[in-house]
Design a protein around this motif. Structure first.
Motif, PDB file in Angstrom:
ATOM      1  N   ASP A   1       0.883   3.068   3.085  1.00 32.83           N
ATOM      2  CA  ASP A   1      -0.222   3.330   2.170  1.00 32.83           C
ATOM      3  C   ASP A   1      -1.232   4.310   2.762  1.00 32.83           C
ATOM      4  O   ASP A   1      -1.237   4.570   3.964  1.00 32.83           O
ATOM      5  CB  ASP A   1      -0.924   2.024   1.820  1.00 32.83           C
ATOM      6  CG  ASP A   1      -1.452   1.323   3.069  1.00 32.83           C
ATOM      7  OD1 ASP A   1      -2.581   1.625   3.477  1.00 32.83           O
ATOM      8  OD2 ASP A   1      -0.726   0.497   3.653  1.00 32.83           O
TER       9      ASP A   1
ATOM     10  N   TYR B   1       4.868  -0.979  -3.052  1.00 36.53           N
ATOM     11  CA  TYR B   1       3.902  -0.102  -3.719  1.00 36.53           C
ATOM     12  C   TYR B   1       3.075  -0.878  -4.745  1.00 36.53           C
ATOM     13  O   TYR B   1       1.891  -0.592  -4.947  1.00 36.53           O
ATOM     14  CB  TYR B   1       4.646   1.053  -4.387  1.00 36.53           C
ATOM     15  CG  TYR B   1       3.767   2.137  -4.939  1.00 36.53           C
ATOM     16  CD1 TYR B   1       3.050   2.990  -4.096  1.00 36.53           C
ATOM     17  CD2 TYR B   1       3.651   2.336  -6.318  1.00 36.53           C
ATOM     18  CE1 TYR B   1       2.241   3.992  -4.608  1.00 36.53           C
ATOM     19  CE2 TYR B   1       2.851   3.339  -6.841  1.00 36.53           C
ATOM     20  CZ  TYR B   1       2.150   4.163  -5.976  1.00 36.53           C
ATOM     21  OH  TYR B   1       1.345   5.161  -6.488  1.00 36.53           O
TER      22      TYR B   1
ATOM     23  N   ASN C   1      -2.662   0.754  -2.647  1.00 37.45           N
ATOM     24  CA  ASN C   1      -3.598   1.813  -2.236  1.00 37.45           C
ATOM     25  C   ASN C   1      -5.045   1.517  -2.631  1.00 37.45           C
ATOM     26  O   ASN C   1      -5.936   2.331  -2.367  1.00 37.45           O
ATOM     27  CB  ASN C   1      -3.162   3.156  -2.812  1.00 37.45           C
ATOM     28  CG  ASN C   1      -2.060   3.798  -1.989  1.00 37.45           C
ATOM     29  OD1 ASN C   1      -2.017   3.653  -0.771  1.00 37.45           O
ATOM     30  ND2 ASN C   1      -1.163   4.513  -2.661  1.00 37.45           N
ATOM     31  N   GLN C   2      -5.254   0.356  -3.243  1.00 36.52           N
ATOM     32  CA  GLN C   2      -6.607  -0.054  -3.607  1.00 36.52           C
ATOM     33  C   GLN C   2      -7.156  -1.127  -2.675  1.00 36.52           C
ATOM     34  O   GLN C   2      -8.292  -1.581  -2.848  1.00 36.52           O
ATOM     35  CB  GLN C   2      -6.625  -0.576  -5.057  1.00 36.52           C
ATOM     36  CG  GLN C   2      -6.143   0.428  -6.092  1.00 36.52           C
ATOM     37  CD  GLN C   2      -6.913   1.730  -6.042  1.00 36.52           C
ATOM     38  OE1 GLN C   2      -8.146   1.737  -5.987  1.00 36.52           O
ATOM     39  NE2 GLN C   2      -6.198   2.854  -6.046  1.00 36.52           N
TER      40      GLN C   2
ATOM     41  N   SER D   1       2.884  -1.143  -8.028  1.00 33.04           N
ATOM     42  CA  SER D   1       2.262  -0.364  -9.116  1.00 33.04           C
ATOM     43  C   SER D   1       1.003   0.368  -8.663  1.00 33.04           C
ATOM     44  O   SER D   1       0.063   0.570  -9.434  1.00 33.04           O
ATOM     45  CB  SER D   1       1.928  -1.279 -10.311  1.00 33.04           C
ATOM     46  OG  SER D   1       3.092  -1.914 -10.799  1.00 33.04           O
ATOM     47  N   GLY D   2       0.960   0.728  -7.390  1.00 35.60           N
ATOM     48  CA  GLY D   2      -0.169   1.470  -6.841  1.00 35.60           C
ATOM     49  C   GLY D   2      -1.308   0.602  -6.344  1.00 35.60           C
ATOM     50  O   GLY D   2      -2.272   1.104  -5.736  1.00 35.60           O
TER      51      GLY D   2
ATOM     52  N   TYR E   1       6.517   8.083  -4.821  1.00 34.84           N
ATOM     53  CA  TYR E   1       6.630   7.140  -3.702  1.00 34.84           C
ATOM     54  C   TYR E   1       8.065   6.666  -3.476  1.00 34.84           C
ATOM     55  O   TYR E   1       8.443   6.345  -2.346  1.00 34.84           O
ATOM     56  CB  TYR E   1       5.701   5.938  -3.929  1.00 34.84           C
ATOM     57  CG  TYR E   1       6.058   5.078  -5.129  1.00 34.84           C
ATOM     58  CD1 TYR E   1       6.829   3.932  -4.981  1.00 34.84           C
ATOM     59  CD2 TYR E   1       5.611   5.412  -6.411  1.00 34.84           C
ATOM     60  CE1 TYR E   1       7.160   3.153  -6.075  1.00 34.84           C
ATOM     61  CE2 TYR E   1       5.935   4.644  -7.503  1.00 34.84           C
ATOM     62  CZ  TYR E   1       6.707   3.513  -7.335  1.00 34.84           C
ATOM     63  OH  TYR E   1       7.033   2.741  -8.415  1.00 34.84           O
TER      64      TYR E   1
ATOM     65  N   HIS F   1       2.804   9.118   0.038  1.00 37.55           N
ATOM     66  CA  HIS F   1       2.347  10.403  -0.503  1.00 37.55           C
ATOM     67  C   HIS F   1       3.006  11.616   0.171  1.00 37.55           C
ATOM     68  O   HIS F   1       2.614  12.746  -0.100  1.00 37.55           O
ATOM     69  CB  HIS F   1       0.824  10.517  -0.413  1.00 37.55           C
ATOM     70  CG  HIS F   1       0.256  10.301   0.956  1.00 37.55           C
ATOM     71  ND1 HIS F   1       0.201   9.072   1.568  1.00 37.55           N
ATOM     72  CD2 HIS F   1      -0.311  11.170   1.842  1.00 37.55           C
ATOM     73  CE1 HIS F   1      -0.375   9.180   2.748  1.00 37.55           C
ATOM     74  NE2 HIS F   1      -0.686  10.456   2.940  1.00 37.55           N
TER      75      HIS F   1
END
Length: 365
Positions: free
Chosen positions: A165, A133, A139-140, A135-136, A215, A184
């Motif tokens: 993702d 993941y 998804n960027q 720290s997110g 997550y 998600h």
């Protein structure tokens, strides 16, 4: 119809080395020391357990665990494992999902039984999911996707992915089939809409506050075995199909209803839960266990399938479903290394397969 199956190669291409196996493992250990480490989700000591499993590899190579590979295809998995790790291997060079296999063998030999074995396995999964993941940041990655990729993907009738993702879904704005779950989507025990949380012993009542860490409690699937991934991926569907049969019988057959009603007073808690489930679903036909239809949907596609960024060394259950799908007419496989083509030929037989260099595809975007 045209379909595409996308693996982690896409994320590596546009997200870089952060999503290679060695970096995922290194980051997993680094995050154990972070200020916002989610100790409520898994203990910091899981890092020591992973190191212990790593130290077990030479013993596995030398045959000391041979008698403990006894379930499903584990004997074949063990041979493959020995071949891949016959030389001394650094911890970050071990495929992170192989640690699940080592964990099972180690627990059997050392008599670590359930529920402890299961809980530790869940902690191993969260240890690695936390790292993936990133720290997110994962998804960027879509910010680096070229516009040509969007044009290309919109030509397909359906898109399947083994990634967790949400980049593809947000990038092209269409439904994606997540074969191994997604960050998600909450796992069944943590999904407030699931029938599981309408029973008297609601798991959510004892769950921690998941805010910001959903997550880690998602339906992401991670095992060393394709069989286990397939089983987990179809678990909700099979449970709902069985429940529907019980519900119909409960509502329409007085004799069976009387018999099922006895289950509510049974000593076995599993039987009690089944009775509760039948009653609840009879009261509201919309109540179901969480169900990811994606793996089942892969078996139903017709026409042509393109495979992009997916290693033929992993996920045997996916290639098995492709092999068994008689409605697939042609497969286009984008390879990174030509040796991958020979591996794919051994997994998918009797189908027309076109092999293309993935580097040329990336350049075309």
């Amino acid at each position: 119809m045209n379909h595409i199956l996308i693996g982690n190669g896409l994320i590596i291409q546009y997200g870089g080395s952060d999503y290679l196996n060695d970096r995922i493992i290194e980051r997993a250990f680094e995050l154990l020391n972070s200020e916002d480490f989610p100790g409520f989700a898994f203990p910091v000591e899981i890092g020591d357990w992973i190191k212990l499993l790593h130290l077990t590899i030479p013993e596995i190579i030398h045959g000391e665990f041979d008698h403990y590979a006894v379930i499903g295809n584990e004997k074949n998995d063990l041979l493959s494992f020995k071949n891949r790790y016959k030389n001394t291997t650094a911890i970050n060079q071990v495929g992170f999902e192989d640690f699940f296999f080592i964990h099972q063998l180690y627990c059997r030999k050392n008599k670590v039984d359930n529920p402890d074995r299961f809980y530790i396995q869940e902690h191993i999964k969260r240890f690695f999911i936390h790292s993936i993941y990133n720290s997110g940041k994962i998804n960027q990655v879509m910010k680096s996707f070229p516009s040509g990729l969007k044009t290309y993907l919109l030509n397909f009738d359906s898109i399947f992915t083994t990634n967790y993702d949400s980049n593809l879904e947000r990038f092209i704005g269409t439904k994606i089939f997540y074969l191994h779950g997604a960050f998600h989507f909450l796992d069944d025990p943590y999904d407030p809409k699931s029938l599981r949380n309408y029973l008297s012993d609601r798991p959510l009542d004892s769950a921690p506050d998941l805010t910001g860490y959903e997550y880690l409690f998602s339906n992401c699937i991670s095992y060393s075995s394709g069989e286990l991934k397939d089983s987990k991926g179809t678990q909700g569907k099979l449970a709902n199909e069985a429940l529907e049969k019980f519900r119909v019988a409960f509502q329409n057959d007085p004799k069976l209803k009387a018999e099922i009603s006895k289950w509510g007073k049974a000593d076995n808690s599993l039987v009690n839960k089944l009775y509760e489930s039948i009653v609840k679903s009879s009261e509201d036909n919309n109540l179901k266990y969480s169900d990811n239809h994606s793996i089942s949907n892969l078996s139903d596609i017709k026409g042509n399938l393109t495979i992009l960024g997916l290693s033929p060394f992993n996920d045997s259950h996916i290639f098995k479903r492709i092999q068994e799908n008689g409605e697939l007419k042609k497969i286009t496989y984008f390879f990174y290394d030509k040796s991958d083509c020979e591996i794919l030929k051994s997994k998918i037989k009797g189908k027309e397969i076109a092999y293309k260099d993935v580097t040329q595809l990336w350049k075309s975007f």
